[in-house]
Scaffold this active site. Sequence first.
Site, PDB file in Angstrom:
ATOM      1  N   ARG A 135      12.867   1.918   5.488  1.00  0.00           N
ATOM      2  CA  ARG A 135      12.332   0.560   5.383  1.00  0.00           C
ATOM      3  C   ARG A 135      12.826  -0.022   4.068  1.00  0.00           C
ATOM      4  O   ARG A 135      13.473   0.666   3.281  1.00  0.00           O
ATOM      5  CB  ARG A 135      10.809   0.496   5.550  1.00  0.00           C
ATOM      6  CG  ARG A 135       9.984   1.684   5.170  1.00  0.00           C
ATOM      7  CD  ARG A 135       9.932   1.989   3.700  1.00  0.00           C
ATOM      8  NE  ARG A 135       9.651   0.810   2.916  1.00  0.00           N
ATOM      9  CZ  ARG A 135       9.965   0.679   1.645  1.00  0.00           C
ATOM     10  NH1 ARG A 135      10.584   1.660   0.989  1.00  0.00           N
ATOM     11  NH2 ARG A 135       9.698  -0.412   0.966  1.00  0.00           N
ATOM     12  N   GLN A 137       3.045   1.500   0.756  1.00  0.00           N
ATOM     13  CA  GLN A 137       4.371   1.758   0.171  1.00  0.00           C
ATOM     14  C   GLN A 137       4.276   1.964  -1.333  1.00  0.00           C
ATOM     15  O   GLN A 137       5.066   2.721  -1.915  1.00  0.00           O
ATOM     16  CB  GLN A 137       5.312   0.581   0.455  1.00  0.00           C
ATOM     17  CG  GLN A 137       5.783   0.450   1.897  1.00  0.00           C
ATOM     18  CD  GLN A 137       4.903  -0.483   2.697  1.00  0.00           C
ATOM     19  OE1 GLN A 137       3.723  -0.641   2.424  1.00  0.00           O
ATOM     20  NE2 GLN A 137       5.474  -1.089   3.720  1.00  0.00           N
ATOM     21  N   ASP A 150      12.430  -9.775   1.018  1.00  0.00           N
ATOM     22  CA  ASP A 150      13.012  -9.531   2.342  1.00  0.00           C
ATOM     23  C   ASP A 150      13.885 -10.686   2.799  1.00  0.00           C
ATOM     24  O   ASP A 150      14.792 -10.511   3.611  1.00  0.00           O
ATOM     25  CB  ASP A 150      11.907  -9.274   3.365  1.00  0.00           C
ATOM     26  CG  ASP A 150      11.378  -7.862   3.185  1.00  0.00           C
ATOM     27  OD1 ASP A 150      10.547  -7.660   2.288  1.00  0.00           O
ATOM     28  OD2 ASP A 150      11.844  -6.966   3.904  1.00  0.00           O
ATOM     29  N   ASN A 172       8.226 -11.598   1.027  1.00  0.00           N
ATOM     30  CA  ASN A 172       8.154 -10.181   0.612  1.00  0.00           C
ATOM     31  C   ASN A 172       6.872  -9.600   1.195  1.00  0.00           C
ATOM     32  O   ASN A 172       6.090 -10.289   1.862  1.00  0.00           O
ATOM     33  CB  ASN A 172       8.202 -10.071  -0.914  1.00  0.00           C
ATOM     34  CG  ASN A 172       8.417  -8.632  -1.366  1.00  0.00           C
ATOM     35  OD1 ASN A 172       9.279  -7.935  -0.848  1.00  0.00           O
ATOM     36  ND2 ASN A 172       7.615  -8.152  -2.303  1.00  0.00           N
ATOM     37  N   LYS A 173       6.646  -8.349   0.919  1.00  0.00           N
ATOM     38  CA  LYS A 173       5.504  -7.618   1.468  1.00  0.00           C
ATOM     39  C   LYS A 173       4.196  -8.387   1.322  1.00  0.00           C
ATOM     40  O   LYS A 173       3.945  -8.993   0.279  1.00  0.00           O
ATOM     41  CB  LYS A 173       5.421  -6.262   0.760  1.00  0.00           C
ATOM     42  CG  LYS A 173       4.295  -5.353   1.175  1.00  0.00           C
ATOM     43  CD  LYS A 173       4.228  -5.112   2.675  1.00  0.00           C
ATOM     44  CE  LYS A 173       5.519  -4.602   3.284  1.00  0.00           C
ATOM     45  NZ  LYS A 173       5.513  -4.610   4.764  1.00  0.00           N
TER      46      LYS A 173
HETATM   47  O1  MRU Z   1       7.798  -3.283   5.423  1.00  0.00           O
HETATM   48  P1  MRU Z   1       8.744  -2.773   4.383  1.00  0.00           P
HETATM   49  O2  MRU Z   1       8.298  -1.525   3.706  1.00  0.00           O
HETATM   50  O3  MRU Z   1      10.156  -2.694   4.906  1.00  0.00           O
HETATM   51  O4  MRU Z   1       8.734  -3.921   3.276  1.00  0.00           O
HETATM   52  C1  MRU Z   1       9.529  -3.759   2.136  1.00  0.00           C
HETATM   53  C2  MRU Z   1       9.370  -4.849   1.150  1.00  0.00           C
HETATM   54  O5  MRU Z   1       8.623  -5.777   1.341  1.00  0.00           O
HETATM   55  C3  MRU Z   1      10.266  -4.792  -0.040  1.00  0.00           C
HETATM   56  O6  MRU Z   1       9.648  -5.355  -1.154  1.00  0.00           O
HETATM   57  C4  MRU Z   1      11.555  -5.579   0.260  1.00  0.00           C
HETATM   58  O7  MRU Z   1      12.119  -5.156   1.469  1.00  0.00           O
HETATM   59  C5  MRU Z   1      12.543  -5.443  -0.835  1.00  0.00           C
HETATM   60  S1  MRU Z   1      13.233  -3.834  -0.874  1.00  0.00           S
HETATM   61  C6  MRU Z   1      14.407  -3.755  -2.079  1.00  0.00           C
END
Ligand code: MRU
Length: 349
Positions: A45, A197, A238, A248-249
């Site tokens: 991920r 995460q 993202d 982002n998350k």
């Molecule tokens: O759902 P995930 O774990 O893929 O989400 C990841 C994030 O939101 C990260 O902050 C983002 O992808 C940047 S990773 C360098």
Amino acid sequence: MIPTLEWTQEGVRFLDQTRLPLEETYLLATTPDEVATIITTMVVRGAPAIGVSAAMGLALAAKASAATSAAEFADSYEASCRLLAATRPTAVNLFWAIDRMRRVFAGLLSSGSSMEAVRTRLEAEARAMYDEDIAACRSMGRFGADLLPDEGTVLTHCNAGALATCGYGTALGVIRAAVEAGKKIHVFADETRPFLQGARLTAWELMADGIPTTVLCDNMAASLMRQGRIQAVVVGADRIAANGDVANKIGTYGVAVLAKEHGIPFYVAAPWSTIDPATATGEAIPIEERSAVEVTHHGGRQLTPHGVGICNPAFDVTPARYVTAIITERGLLRAPYLESIAQGASAAQ
Ligand code: MRU
């Protein structure tokens, strides 16, 4: 370096992030279908890692195919592109990587290439993307390290580290570079409900590097900021829209608003493959809604009453006005982002 994903003679080897931090186990994918499952189940991920994984999945499609020419392989290659593109909707790196692999294949198709040439070229392209990703992270680290205090506490949300990239990380790459430059940084890692995460992955990889880290529940940052215990925030992204809005998350937006309220700089570290000039504003960014089970259960144990309504958007959008700077591999972007992003994009052409 943490082996997030790796091209091997046998296939693509993934560190299984669903089992971290307690178990360090690996899964081998030999087909694009297996890579698609690995992405949807979050074995891998993080936006940049997802993009390179998809590219490697397409290289595997060629490796596994019995076709004898690019023309014979074309339909199944396009099916693999579509399958991988349907895995996760928010991280634009996924679509960027698939488009790049599509363009390479289109060239092979128009020159009437043999299947052997297709296999070699697609593998080379996917592996080049892997190397470029690590180089971009290191470059973001060089540009971003100066922004962090010589001594202090930096908050991060989710995992934008080596585990979310091919190595080194975006937000955590900036922190790593600051530490390598001699700065005394203590990281506060938001646990990042519901998938954890921060608690599982950011804590694990920073501890592996000996960077002092404290995990806090997502609802604690406000109080720590008010007490003056956080000097800066660095997160990944993202997808960044043309106007600088950042997806982002889930939970990032709240952190950004809190940072502004407390006068704390809020930095976003992301490679150009995360910037999507075709998406005008954050409003147009598709937000993935994930399974309710991620919220209702933890470690196989039910936490909520049977039948209760559940909301589980995986990402949120932080309006550009909360972002102090965007750290890219080409340098820092500042507001107005519509201009700085357009300038940066045209400088690269
Ligand atoms: O759902 P995930 O774990 O893929 O989400 C990841 C994030 O939101 C990260 O902050 C983002 O992808 C940047 S990773 C360098």
